[in-house]
Scaffold this motif. Structure first.
Motif, PDB file in Angstrom:
ATOM      1  N   ASN A  85       0.822  -1.209   0.000  1.00  0.00           N
ATOM      2  CA  ASN A  85       0.000   0.000   0.000  1.00  0.00           C
ATOM      3  C   ASN A  85       0.856   1.260   0.000  1.00  0.00           C
ATOM      4  OD1 ASN A  85      -2.529  -1.115  -0.196  1.00  0.00           O
ATOM      5  ND2 ASN A  85      -2.845  -1.263   2.008  1.00  0.00           N
ATOM      6  N   PHE A  86       2.012   1.200   0.650  1.00  0.00           N
ATOM      7  CA  PHE A  86       2.905   2.357   0.593  1.00  0.00           C
ATOM      8  C   PHE A  86       3.428   2.542  -0.828  1.00  0.00           C
ATOM      9  CE2 PHE A  86       7.215   4.309   1.812  1.00  0.00           C
ATOM     10  CZ  PHE A  86       6.687   5.598   1.824  1.00  0.00           C
ATOM     11  N   ARG A  87       3.746   1.451  -1.495  1.00  0.00           N
ATOM     12  CA  ARG A  87       4.150   1.536  -2.906  1.00  0.00           C
ATOM     13  C   ARG A  87       3.005   2.104  -3.745  1.00  0.00           C
ATOM     14  NH1 ARG A  87       6.320  -3.698  -1.440  1.00  0.00           N
ATOM     15  NH2 ARG A  87       8.616  -3.583  -1.322  1.00  0.00           N
ATOM     16  N   THR A  92       0.557   6.356  -6.935  1.00  0.00           N
ATOM     17  CA  THR A  92      -0.612   7.211  -7.143  1.00  0.00           C
ATOM     18  C   THR A  92      -0.214   8.676  -7.164  1.00  0.00           C
ATOM     19  OG1 THR A  92      -2.071   5.595  -6.085  1.00  0.00           O
ATOM     20  CG2 THR A  92      -2.884   7.851  -6.254  1.00  0.00           C
ATOM     21  N   LEU A  93       0.604   9.073  -6.211  1.00  0.00           N
ATOM     22  CA  LEU A  93       1.080  10.455  -6.179  1.00  0.00           C
ATOM     23  C   LEU A  93       1.834  10.792  -7.459  1.00  0.00           C
ATOM     24  CD1 LEU A  93       2.323  10.569  -2.476  1.00  0.00           C
ATOM     25  CD2 LEU A  93       0.402  11.864  -3.405  1.00  0.00           C
ATOM     26  N   TYR A  94       2.683   9.882  -7.888  1.00  0.00           N
ATOM     27  CA  TYR A  94       3.465  10.116  -9.098  1.00  0.00           C
ATOM     28  C   TYR A  94       2.555  10.292 -10.316  1.00  0.00           C
ATOM     29  CZ  TYR A  94       6.967   9.547 -12.732  1.00  0.00           C
ATOM     30  OH  TYR A  94       7.772   9.745 -13.836  1.00  0.00           O
ATOM     31  N   GLU A  95       1.602   9.386 -10.471  1.00  0.00           N
ATOM     32  CA  GLU A  95       0.716   9.429 -11.635  1.00  0.00           C
ATOM     33  C   GLU A  95      -0.192  10.652 -11.637  1.00  0.00           C
ATOM     34  OE1 GLU A  95      -1.228   5.680 -11.385  1.00  0.00           O
ATOM     35  OE2 GLU A  95       0.536   4.535 -12.043  1.00  0.00           O
ATOM     36  N   LYS A  96      -0.523  11.145 -10.446  1.00  0.00           N
ATOM     37  CA  LYS A  96      -1.385  12.321 -10.339  1.00  0.00           C
ATOM     38  C   LYS A  96      -0.590  13.628 -10.317  1.00  0.00           C
ATOM     39  CE  LYS A  96      -5.407  10.108  -8.169  1.00  0.00           C
ATOM     40  NZ  LYS A  96      -6.386  10.552  -9.177  1.00  0.00           N
ATOM     41  N   PHE A 162      10.704  11.969  -9.376  1.00  0.00           N
ATOM     42  CA  PHE A 162       9.815  12.145  -8.226  1.00  0.00           C
ATOM     43  C   PHE A 162      10.491  12.969  -7.126  1.00  0.00           C
ATOM     44  CE2 PHE A 162       7.527  10.343  -4.390  1.00  0.00           C
ATOM     45  CZ  PHE A 162       6.281  10.859  -4.718  1.00  0.00           C
ATOM     46  N   ASP A 163      11.802  13.121  -7.215  1.00  0.00           N
ATOM     47  CA  ASP A 163      12.588  13.880  -6.235  1.00  0.00           C
ATOM     48  C   ASP A 163      12.398  13.318  -4.825  1.00  0.00           C
ATOM     49  OD1 ASP A 163      13.451  15.626  -8.276  1.00  0.00           O
ATOM     50  OD2 ASP A 163      11.645  16.831  -8.054  1.00  0.00           O
ATOM     51  N   VAL A 301     -10.949  11.981   5.836  1.00  0.00           N
ATOM     52  CA  VAL A 301      -9.907  12.996   5.685  1.00  0.00           C
ATOM     53  C   VAL A 301      -8.544  12.351   5.479  1.00  0.00           C
ATOM     54  CG1 VAL A 301     -11.099  14.855   6.903  1.00  0.00           C
ATOM     55  CG2 VAL A 301      -9.717  13.212   8.198  1.00  0.00           C
ATOM     56  N   GLY A 302      -8.529  11.162   4.870  1.00  0.00           N
ATOM     57  CA  GLY A 302      -7.275  10.491   4.580  1.00  0.00           C
ATOM     58  C   GLY A 302      -6.694  10.930   3.247  1.00  0.00           C
ATOM     59  N   LEU A 303      -5.548  10.378   2.908  1.00  0.00           N
ATOM     60  CA  LEU A 303      -4.839  10.731   1.679  1.00  0.00           C
ATOM     61  C   LEU A 303      -5.739  10.643   0.457  1.00  0.00           C
ATOM     62  CD1 LEU A 303      -2.434  11.194  -0.238  1.00  0.00           C
ATOM     63  CD2 LEU A 303      -1.770   8.811   0.147  1.00  0.00           C
ATOM     64  N   TYR A 304      -6.449   9.527   0.296  1.00  0.00           N
ATOM     65  CA  TYR A 304      -7.232   9.330  -0.923  1.00  0.00           C
ATOM     66  C   TYR A 304      -8.488  10.179  -0.949  1.00  0.00           C
ATOM     67  CZ  TYR A 304      -3.870   5.809  -2.170  1.00  0.00           C
ATOM     68  OH  TYR A 304      -2.692   5.198  -2.504  1.00  0.00           O
ATOM     69  N   ASP A 305      -8.999  10.537   0.210  1.00  0.00           N
ATOM     70  CA  ASP A 305     -10.121  11.478   0.265  1.00  0.00           C
ATOM     71  C   ASP A 305      -9.699  12.830  -0.290  1.00  0.00           C
ATOM     72  OD1 ASP A 305     -12.107   9.813   1.758  1.00  0.00           O
ATOM     73  OD2 ASP A 305     -10.570   9.885   3.310  1.00  0.00           O
ATOM     74  N   TRP A 306      -8.516  13.285   0.112  1.00  0.00           N
ATOM     75  CA  TRP A 306      -8.067  14.591  -0.361  1.00  0.00           C
ATOM     76  C   TRP A 306      -7.632  14.547  -1.817  1.00  0.00           C
ATOM     77  CZ3 TRP A 306      -9.814  18.446   2.131  1.00  0.00           C
ATOM     78  CH2 TRP A 306     -10.018  18.372   3.506  1.00  0.00           C
TER      79      TRP A 306
END
Length: 349
Positions: A85-87, A92-96, A162-163, A301-306
């Motif tokens: 899930n961390f991966r 997800t962050l990278y793709e978005k 991704f820095d 209010v988690g990561l995916y909600d935001w």
């Protein structure tokens, strides 16, 4: 000869007046009033960066997520992300189109994120062994590929743009492998990570007097500096999110104990939402909000909600213009800009 002198004078006057008209104000560049704005493509005087503002739509007064992690473990729970899930989070962050920056760069407004992308800050609390676990193999120290650092380092190799970076907020039991503390702390600093303060004994500062607050902060600095002597420990994540009461809050920011002083550039609360741009007039480096990087018991209010709220434009995300020397914003955001910022060029469009 007199006619030639007059002609030369006229030409010189024309050239000099033309130069003065082309000078660009260092305080504000109004794209709508410039000839270049007609094509919406502006070359900023502060760098060689050239972007189409109407296409990229930078907004450096949008919000930024400071993600709060604790554990990487085999069973998902409120404060635990599994390695997979961390991966998934990183992918997800990278793709978005999110790219990591350091906490200190966020707090100081030194943001160099690529144009069109959004900065994000990754933090880990408590210095658990699953954040950074090592083992020895044939006399060599190896990093567990399923600990946080192992996953981040692997992601760094496959996604160099991704820095990859993060801040690790530590207590007394640094990563729970005492014989490797020196190796781990030096590895972090040599590979672009930061070390933060979480107090030596995870002290609830909301229940502490001013002397206890300062002692708890300084004791952790002393431990960290035993291994990385010249490192400035200048960020603090409040244990339990406990805020010192009343006027004592100043000691979360600065103070001293036993001849050791500190001055924190960023003080972090427990998370629930993205926080303001460092250029916002109400940005407060001493009370930075964080987002729970989880999908379990996050109360919407988690990561995916935001992430979803940003995608649906229910929240305005920070979009970079690619230049740390400028603050680029739509015209209707000028009223929330911190007008006291003097070292950057303001670009509106």
């Amino acid at each position: 000869m007199k006619n030639k002198a007059i002609i030369i004078f006229i030409l010189l006057t024309f050239v000099l007046s033309g130069c003065s008209k082309s000078d660009v104000s260092k305080s504000e560049v109004d794209l709508k009033s410039s000839d270049s704005a007609q094509s919406s493509e502006i070359k900023k005087e502060s760098s060689d960066v050239k972007i189409d503002y109407n296409k990229v739509k930078p907004n450096e007064l949008g919000k930024i997520m400071v993600l709060m992690y604790h554990n990487i473990g085999q069973e998902e729970s409120t404060w635990v992300r599994t390695p997979d899930n961390f991966r998934k989070d990183l992918n997800t962050l990278y793709e978005k189109k999110y790219r990591t920056i350091s906490l200190n760069d966020y707090a100081s407004g030194n943001i160099n994120t690529e144009a069109g992308f959004t900065p994000v800050v990754i933090t880990f609390d408590d210095g658990n062994e699953n954040n950074f676990r090592v083992f020895e193999e044939n006399g060599d120290i190896k990093i567990d590929p399923n600990c946080a650092i192992g996953i981040l380092e692997e992601f760094k190799k496959s996604h160099p743009d991704f820095d990859t970076t993060a801040t690790f907020f530590l207590n007394s039991n640094i990563f729970n492998q005492p014989e490797y503390v020196d190796y781990k702390l030096n590895f972090l600093l040599e590979n672009g990570y930061d070390i933060g303060n979480h107090t030596l004994y995870h002290t609830d500062l909301s229940k502490s007097d001013k002397d206890t607050i300062q002692k708890a902060i300084v004791q952790e600095i002393e431990v960290i500096n035993k291994y990385v002597k010249d490192y400035s420990v200048n960020t603090l994540a409040l244990p339990f999110g406990g805020k010192p009461q009343g006027d004592d809050y100043i000691y979360a920011i600065k103070g001293g104990y036993d001849s050791i002083s500190y001055n924190n550039n960023a003080v972090l609360l427990v998370g629930w939402d993205p926080y303001k741009s460092p250029y916002h007039k109400n940005f407060d480096f001493s009370k930075i909000h964080r987002v729970r990087a989880s999908e379990t018991n996050v109360d919407n209010v988690g990561l995916y909600d935001w992430l979803n709220k940003f995608d649906e434009n229910k929240q305005i995300r920070y979009i970079s213009d690619g230049d740390s020397n400028t603050i680029c914003i739509p015209n209707n955001y000028e009223d929330v800009l911190n007008k006291d910022i003097k070292d950057k060029i303001i670009v509106t469009y």
